[in-house]
Design an enzyme around this catalytic site. Structure first.
Site, PDB file in Angstrom:
ATOM      1  CB  ALA A 266      -0.909   0.000   1.227  1.00 38.20           C
ATOM      2  CE  LYS A 267       5.450   4.774  -0.262  1.00 38.79           C
ATOM      3  NZ  LYS A 267       6.508   3.964   0.315  1.00 38.79           N
ATOM      4  N   GLY A 268       0.377   5.888   0.482  1.00 36.83           N
ATOM      5  CA  GLY A 268      -0.600   6.974   0.551  1.00 36.83           C
ATOM      6  C   GLY A 268       0.045   8.278   0.921  1.00 36.83           C
TER       7      GLY A 268
END
Length: 412
Positions: free
Chosen positions: A101-103
């Site tokens: 994931a990344k954000g």
């Protein structure tokens, strides 16, 4: 070539080597979920400001999704997508039970006060609190986030909704369940990865000449640990400047200078050089530990190192890869070389779930085991598919995710 194009290209090459079903290949590329939220906060002067926060959750076939949150004015959705996907392969290469994931939030953290940053972090956490979680998606610090403080705010805000949950984020202060050894983890992982690669060639760290591009957390820890193990750091650069000494820089003294002056510029224990020339300095081992895309077709022919250890994400363009391969340069790819950080994040998560903290010696010794075993696994794939280290790592990661996906019944 941008990060997303390069990551997709490496994935497709790996999928072809593995002979993946085309429907499965397509399914593995598409993110599981993309979240975009509006974060409006009162600023210190009483006006309202709105920011866009987002989270790309790429894959959860092997476990909860894992990846950083960055605060940056130009958060590019394509780049975040690429980094989320890269985390899926990286956690699989490290053989830890996570997906990717990344954000982040599109803001300039330098223009916000501490209290504004706190309000922004808390609003963002409120908006995504039911989409992250100990067994769903576990955020971590990234570019522009004050690591420990930002994670402490997320932990506190999330716990208001779900009860005290230290395992919901990693990279926390040790007083709130953070792991010992986390600060040095990525740099220490780079040391262990380098040792494994050199051991293969019958060499050791001692006596080798290193150039380190980027002297932030990862570069400075890697330099410190390499010099402690007998390696000679002959040149170092950061955004302020670059210094070199062909007999080896005094790293403890350089670290003190950087702490006092916020950069390597002006360090008297070496000769100043043009930072743009650091990658082509004469050395045995080059460690790019700053930005992506720094080794490209313009400078790849001039690289003098025999080994490149990718401590940064995506520092080598695919065009440069081909040029360097012809020159016989061995490149240890980012998805293996800089996985020390996420591996110790996993140890932190495990400690939080068990409610039982480890001493630093255990953290470091477990990390060495994971990094050494990871290199052997990558090499096995290189032999099986007759490919370079980058494709060895990608085939290893993609194969593990594909197997988990099929076993869980992806077509049902």
């Amino acid at each position: 070539m941008n990060a997303l194009a390069a990551t997709n290209r490496n994935f497709k090459l790996a999928a072809r080597l593995l002979g993946l079903d085309s429907k499965l290949e397509k399914s593995l590329l598409i993110p599981f979920r993309e979240i975009k939220v509006e974060c409006t906060i009162p600023k210190d002067d009483g006006t309202l400001a709105s920011f866009i926060g987002f989270r790309v959750q790429h894959d959860n076939a092997r476990g909860p999704m894992k990846g950083g949150i960055r605060y940056h004015p130009e958060v590019d959705p394509d780049e975040v997508n690429a980094l989320a996907q890269l985390m899926t392969w990286k956690t699989a290469v490290a053989n830890i039970p996570y997906g990717g994931a990344k954000g982040g939030i599109g803001c300039d953290p330098g223009q916000l006060s501490t209290s504004e940053l706190e309000r922004l972090t808390r609003v963002f956490t409120q908006k995504i609190n039911d989409l992250i979680g100990v067994h769903t998606d576990v955020p971590a610090p990234d570019m522009g986030t004050n690591p420990q403080q930002t994670m402490a705010w997320i932990l506190d805000e999330y716990s208001k909704f779900h009860g005290y949950s230290p395992a919901v984020v990693t990279g926390k202060p040790t007083d709130l369940g953070g792991s010992l050894g986390r600060d040095a983890a990525t740099g220490r992982g780079v040391l262990f990865a380098t040792e494994a690669l050199l051991h293969e060639s019958g060499k050791s760290i001692a006596g080798q000449r290193f150039v380190v591009q980027g002297f932030g957390n990862v570069g400075s820890w890697a330099a410190r640990l390499i010099s402690e193990n007998g390696g000679k750091i002959v040149a170092v650069s950061d955004i302020t400047g670059a210094v070199k000494d062909k007999n080896g820089l005094d790293i403890p003294s350089l670290l003190n200078h950087v702490k006092e002056n916020r950069g390597v510029r002006g360090y008297s224990g070496g000769d100043p050089i043009d930072p743009s020339m650091i990658l082509v300095e004469d050395c045995d081992i080059l460690i790019p530990a700053a930005l992506g895309g720094v080794i490209n077709r313009e400078n790849a022919n001039d690289v003098k190192a025999k080994f490149i250890i990718e401590a940064a994400n995506h520092p080598t363009d695919p065009e440069a890869d081909e040029i360097l391969a012809k020159k016989g340069v061995a490149i240890l790819p980012d998805i293996y070389a800089n996985s020390g950080g996420v591996t110790v994040s996993y140890f932190e998560w495990v400690q939080n779930i068990q409610g039982f903290m480890w001493d630093e010696e255990r953290v470091n010794s477990e990390l060495k085991t994971y990094m050494t075993r990871g290199f052997k696994d990558v090499q096995e794939m290189c032999k099986t598919h007759n490919c370079d280290l980058r494709m060895g790592a990608f085939t290893l990661g993609v194969n593990r995710v594909a197997r988990a996906t099929v076993l869980r019944g992806w077509e049902a």
